[in-house]
Enzyme design. Structure first.
Site, PDB file in Angstrom:
ATOM      1  N   HIS A 311       0.847  -1.185   0.000  1.00  0.00           N
ATOM      2  CA  HIS A 311       0.000   0.000   0.000  1.00  0.00           C
ATOM      3  C   HIS A 311       0.882   1.234   0.000  1.00  0.00           C
ATOM      4  O   HIS A 311       1.992   1.225   0.553  1.00  0.00           O
ATOM      5  CB  HIS A 311      -0.909   0.001   1.234  1.00  0.00           C
ATOM      6  CG  HIS A 311      -2.047   0.988   1.155  1.00  0.00           C
ATOM      7  ND1 HIS A 311      -1.899   2.300   1.513  1.00  0.00           N
ATOM      8  CD2 HIS A 311      -3.332   0.835   0.749  1.00  0.00           C
ATOM      9  CE1 HIS A 311      -3.058   2.929   1.338  1.00  0.00           C
ATOM     10  NE2 HIS A 311      -3.940   2.066   0.869  1.00  0.00           N
ATOM     11  N   ASP A 369      -7.998  -4.518  -0.652  1.00  0.00           N
ATOM     12  CA  ASP A 369      -8.475  -4.869  -1.986  1.00  0.00           C
ATOM     13  C   ASP A 369      -8.292  -6.356  -2.274  1.00  0.00           C
ATOM     14  O   ASP A 369      -8.965  -6.910  -3.149  1.00  0.00           O
ATOM     15  CB  ASP A 369      -7.736  -4.045  -3.040  1.00  0.00           C
ATOM     16  CG  ASP A 369      -7.896  -2.555  -2.808  1.00  0.00           C
ATOM     17  OD1 ASP A 369      -9.041  -2.112  -2.709  1.00  0.00           O
ATOM     18  OD2 ASP A 369      -6.875  -1.849  -2.705  1.00  0.00           O
TER      19      ASP A 369
END
Length: 435
Positions: A311, A369
């Protein structure tokens, strides 16, 4: 050039034989910031920060992220506690007003949102102007922006009451518009909201009910969707939130600002990550092929990348991913999906990546995700709707950030500067003399 901390309140910037003191502002938690607002006036220089990754563009009390420790706080409350103990509208109230609501405040807020879920009936004609195969996000950008044409009685940003009405309207109407975008894309009739349902159940019914038969919302799926909304409600100064703030700094109406945020979120590098993760799992196909793709991910000459890992902010395990993993299993169990090939690949890929020295060293942990795409697919949503659901959830965060920006007297119209490397001044040459 040298910049040194001269104490608790100032930093010294030295360029050549000249020095300037720059104020240092502490946060309640997190890193301090060096105030460079007057840097150009004092030194004649700008800072250079592509992507603004080292620049604080505002002061905010809404969301705090510690990427190294894997911490996400809404108004000081850990995301894990909010997702496990509350519901989405409680989180909306918290983000907007700064405190968790009392029972009376929660009931009043829920009532206000529920009674604003319908959209103007002429909006149905607006939808008919789109091609039948229009992407739902294209419809969302247009329809949310069009709300200012239907509800122009709440576009005066200088009026606190109109700001409040616009905020409630967008939180309430976003699920209705999202469901309409979905129904339009699959050729089914729109389903009106029902006031006796909670926020998330109402949304699921508007998406999956049809006029010819009754639809019963699964409490498990409703709770799962509610958690997904909470996990996506805000995430500090990301690209779409910064877009909303930048648009709002010009004095644009709130509906236009949120439409700008949706447009930014549409980008695959931002809101489309869960769809990309799902496509990657489908490409792998079977657990036996995972080692092949792990080796490809390590190969610098191979364009393949593991989607759903790592991320921009989190350098530790994304706290939202842990909740999303449990939620994913709950949804699959509720739907009777015991042997989902994508989930098998996801679980094994996660296990290998968390134990592989390469990924551990680079801190490529699974993010939200990684599991949300599988969950939404199992619930019946096509991949084209994934980013729409993201926008629905993030709307309250955008509104809270926009509201905070409007009420901050230190904020002014955004105007980033640049490092110009083009041609210096030159004179115009007549066409006949150009070579």
């Amino acid at each position: 050039m040298d910049a040194t901390n001269t104490g608790a309140k100032a930093a010294k910037l030295t360029v050549g034989d000249k020095s300037w003191d720059l104020p240092i502002h502490p946060g309640t938690i997190g890193p301090d910031v060096v105030d460079i607002a007057k840097l150009y006036g004092q030194t004649g220089m700008f800072t250079y920060d592509p992507g603004f990754t080292s620049t604080a563009s505002c002061e905010s009390k809404i969301t705090y992220i510690d990427g190294d420790e894997g911490v996400l706080l809404y108004r000081g409350y850990p995301i894990e506690q909010l997702a496990e103990n509350g519901d989405f509208l409680e989180t909306c109230y918290l983000l907007l007003y700064g405190e968790l609501p009392t029972a009376a405040q929660k009931a009043d807020f829920d009532y206000s949102v529920t009674r604003h879920t319908m959209v103007h009936e002429q909006m149905t004609r607006f939808f008919q102007g789109f091609r039948r195969d229009a992407h739902p996000m294209a419809i969302m950008v247009a329809s949310v922006g069009a709300l200012s044409a239907f509800y122009h009685d709440s576009t005066d940003i200088s009026d606190p009451q109109q700001r409040l009405i616009a905020s409630i309207r967008m939180i309430a109407k976003m699920p209705t518009l999202a469901a309409m975008a979905y129904k339009y894309s699959i050729g089914q009739p729109f389903v009106y909201p029902k006031n006796d349902l909670d926020y998330t159940s109402n949304f699921l019914r508007m998406c999956f009910a049809v006029p010819c038969e009754d639809y019963k919302v699964s409490p498990v799926l409703s709770k799962a969707m509610d958690k997904i909304f909470i996990l996506h409600a805000d995430h500090e100064q990301n690209a779409s939130t910064s877009t909303v703030r930048l648009a709002g700094s010009s004095g644009a109406n709130p509906f236009a600002c949120i439409a700008a945020g949706i447009a930014c979120l549409w980008g695959p590098a931002h809101g489309g990550a869960n769809e990309a993760a799902l496509k990657m799992l489908s490409e792998i196909g079977h657990v036996d092929r995972i080692p092949e793709f792990i080796n490809r991910a390590k190969d610098k000459n191979d364009p393949f990348r593991l989607m759903g890992f790592g991320h921009r902010v989190y350098k530790n395990y994304d706290p939202r991913a842990k909740i999303m993993q449990r939620t994913c299993h709950e949804v699959l169990a509720e739907l009777g999906i015991k042997d989902d090939p994508l989930l098998d690949v996801a679980v094994e890929l996660e296990r290998i990546a968390l134990s592989d020295d390469y990924f551990v060293e680079k801190k490529l942990y699974p993010n939200i995700d990684f599991y949300s795409g599988i969950t939404l697919k199992a619930m019946g949503f096509p991949t084209t709707m994934f980013t729409v659901l993201f926008a629905l959830a993030r709307t309250v965060g955008w509104i809270g950030q926009w509201k905070e920006m409007i009420e901050d007297p230190s904020q002014r119209i955004g105007r980033p500067r640049q490092l110009y490397t083009g041609a210096t001044q030159r004179d115009y040459t007549a066409m006949s003399k150009r070579r």
